[in-house]
Design a protein around this motif. Structure first.
Motif, PDB file in Angstrom:
ATOM      1  N   LYS A  65      34.732  43.923  36.634  1.00  0.00           N
ATOM      2  CA  LYS A  65      35.753  44.133  35.597  1.00  0.00           C
ATOM      3  C   LYS A  65      37.134  44.309  36.227  1.00  0.00           C
ATOM      4  N   ALA A  66      37.198  45.079  37.326  1.00  0.00           N
ATOM      5  CA  ALA A  66      38.478  45.332  37.981  1.00  0.00           C
ATOM      6  C   ALA A  66      39.098  44.040  38.512  1.00  0.00           C
ATOM      7  N   LYS A  67      38.274  43.190  39.123  1.00  0.00           N
ATOM      8  CA  LYS A  67      38.786  41.919  39.652  1.00  0.00           C
ATOM      9  C   LYS A  67      39.344  41.042  38.534  1.00  0.00           C
ATOM     10  N   LYS A  68      38.649  41.015  37.403  1.00  0.00           N
ATOM     11  CA  LYS A  68      39.124  40.210  36.271  1.00  0.00           C
ATOM     12  C   LYS A  68      40.474  40.712  35.753  1.00  0.00           C
ATOM     13  N   LEU A  69      40.692  42.029  35.884  1.00  0.00           N
ATOM     14  CA  LEU A  69      41.948  42.616  35.432  1.00  0.00           C
ATOM     15  C   LEU A  69      43.050  42.499  36.488  1.00  0.00           C
ATOM     16  N   TYR A  80      52.341  43.728  54.299  1.00  0.00           N
ATOM     17  CA  TYR A  80      51.164  43.008  54.794  1.00  0.00           C
ATOM     18  C   TYR A  80      50.952  41.746  53.958  1.00  0.00           C
ATOM     19  N   LYS A  81      50.768  40.641  54.631  1.00  0.00           N
ATOM     20  CA  LYS A  81      50.591  39.378  53.902  1.00  0.00           C
ATOM     21  C   LYS A  81      49.305  39.393  53.082  1.00  0.00           C
ATOM     22  N   GLU A  82      48.320  40.214  53.507  1.00  0.00           N
ATOM     23  CA  GLU A  82      47.042  40.258  52.781  1.00  0.00           C
ATOM     24  C   GLU A  82      47.110  41.129  51.530  1.00  0.00           C
ATOM     25  N   TRP A 133      36.062  40.819  59.982  1.00  0.00           N
ATOM     26  CA  TRP A 133      35.880  42.118  59.334  1.00  0.00           C
ATOM     27  C   TRP A 133      36.854  42.384  58.190  1.00  0.00           C
ATOM     28  N   LEU A 134      38.129  42.020  58.351  1.00  0.00           N
ATOM     29  CA  LEU A 134      39.099  42.325  57.295  1.00  0.00           C
ATOM     30  C   LEU A 134      38.820  41.516  56.039  1.00  0.00           C
ATOM     31  N   LEU A 138      38.312  43.136  52.397  1.00  0.00           N
ATOM     32  CA  LEU A 138      39.255  42.880  51.311  1.00  0.00           C
ATOM     33  C   LEU A 138      38.559  42.300  50.086  1.00  0.00           C
ATOM     34  N   GLU A 139      37.515  41.523  50.314  1.00  0.00           N
ATOM     35  CA  GLU A 139      36.770  40.932  49.197  1.00  0.00           C
ATOM     36  C   GLU A 139      35.766  41.903  48.593  1.00  0.00           C
TER      37      GLU A 139
END
Length: 442
Positions: A65-69, A80-82, A133-134, A138-139
């Motif tokens: 749900k959070a990703k969709k929002l 940071y570019k990421e 690892w990053l 992040l995903e």
């Protein structure tokens, strides 16, 4: 501040995009995360053989749900570019909302210790280390742990750490023991950042340490046990004691280079302390909400009065409001100082916030517990668990005493200048007395 999202005085520091995101964060916490908190605890297995082997399903549902929002990785600073491009002030306000319950920070991939570890990878790791690892951190596909604190030394002084990291050819050999490695109990935890000594004889005590990447449960490492906080084990996350016995790790896993460990942890802990403090503001605000609901309930009457009609209760509420608002402004001031300069330059403000805010949150939560009577210390309300979590923050990321000492030393640097000014002012007083024919006071 009452029900506003942030003090009006800092509105110029909050972009339109950040404001819109903050509104979404609050709605997500109110409508999704706080109700899910209870379910999360109920889904944690009570079977000792399964307690550390599975993750409550509701947390993964919240992540979807959070990703969709678009609520994901908000913590990673704009430089940071990421990252998503928010400042420390902007994310600090979001962290306050996330701090109102247990699951919210993880639901948006902004939970410690992953946030600090991701910042280490983003700031200090090479491109190969980042890819390995990053990216999965992040995903949200894996989790991590940070191994610095040690059981058999005074870890409030990080130069005391004893874990040995000896170079042998293309490997480092690790020997020693760490504890309070938060997150190491999670079955999704796949990587540990470990701090140890690579050069114990270096005359510069701050160049003896290094940080190395260790895949979780690497041969030669063993999770001894989860430690508890006031009886809470925080399964499946956990705060673990880990033993390293001739644990061989590829030399390429060293972060930034030998002797850079202290530099890395200082870069990691500065912003992290502010994140912790803003979550503490959220915990205190949530406790105050419980107070308001409790004391205005018509069923809660003592000596013929609703609780809110007692002067002592109103004083509790007033003190809580003052404490929270003062803490919030202190933290936002520190966050802004990091934004316009650096964590190193903001060290004094960070220490002030780190000293004041956890103790403030404990005071507010303690008042909430008191006003809930026996229920306040039970599992029927989140207050006891919130208190236990906040109490750790007076120790984690540097105990109060260390920050007070640093802050006191920083203030004492002004003594010479202050003394000179006072002498000059006294001399001016004497000159004015003579000018106006006033006898000197004895």
């Amino acid at each position: 501040m009452s029900d506003e999202l942030y003090p009006a005085v800092i509105a110029p520091l909050v972009s339109k995009r950040a404001h819109e995101t903050l509104v979404k964060v609050k709605k997500f916490v109110d409508e999704e995360c706080i109700p899910a908190d209870t379910i999360y605890h109920e889904q944690v297995s009570h079977d000792p053989s399964k307690r550390w082997a599975s993750v409550p399903p509701i947390i993964e549902e919240l992540k979807v749900k959070a990703k969709k929002l678009g609520l994901w990785n908000m913590f990673l600073h704009a430089h940071y570019k990421e990252g998503p491009g928010f400042t420390n002030v902007e994310y600090g306000l979001m962290a306050e909302q996330l701090g109102r319950c247990l699951v919210a920070s993880e639901a948006v991939n902004c939970a410690a210790p992953d946030t600090g570890n991701m910042e280490v990878f983003a700031k200090y790791a090479n491109e190969e280390q980042k890819r390995e690892w990053l990216v999965p951190l992040l995903e949200g596909r894996i989790r991590s742990a940070f191994c610095m604190t040690e059981r058999f030394t005074a870890s409030s002084d990080a130069t005391n750490i004893q874990l040995s990291m000896r170079r042998e050819g293309n490997e480092y050999v690790l020997n020693g023991r760490k504890w309070w490695a938060s997150g190491a109990g999670d079955p999704r935890c796949k990587v540990w950042l470990v701090m140890g000594k690579t050069d114990a004889s270096n005359p510069d005590r701050y160049r003896q340490q290094s940080v190395i990447i260790v895949p979780a449960h690497h041969p030669g490492s063993k999770v001894i046990r989860p430690t508890q906080i006031f009886g809470y084990d925080d399964a499946p996350h956990g705060h673990c004691e880990i033993e390293f016995t001739n644990c061989r790790v590829p030399a390429k896993n060293i972060v930034l280079g030998e002797g850079r460990g202290f530099e890395i942890i200082q870069g990691r802990l500065g912003p992290g302390r502010i994140h912790h403090c803003m979550r503490s503001i959220g915990a205190a605000e949530e406790a105050l909400r419980y107070i308001l609901a409790r004391v205005t309930s018509p069923e809660r009457r003592t000596f013929g009065k609703v609780l809110a009609d007692h002067a002592t209760v109103k004083a509790f509420i007033a003190d809580a409001r003052i404490d929270i608002d003062a803490g919030r402004l202190l933290v936002l001031q520190a966050a802004h100082a990091i934004d316009v300069s650096s964590a190193k330059d903001a060290q004094g403000l960070i220490s002030s916030a780190k000293i004041y805010v956890p103790s403030m949150a404990l005071r507010v939560i303690d008042r909430a517990i008191q006003l809930h009577g026996a229920g306040g210390v039970s599992q029927d309300f989140p207050l006891a668990y919130s208190y236990a979590n906040q109490r750790t923050l007076r120790i984690a990321d540097g105990p109060d005493e260390v920050h007070r000492d640093q802050l006191g030393r920083r203030e004492l640097k002004r003594a010479e200048r202050t003394t000179a000014l006072l002498k000059a002012q006294s001399a001016e007083v004497e000159r004015l007395r003579k000018q106006h024919n006033i006898a000197a006071k004895i």
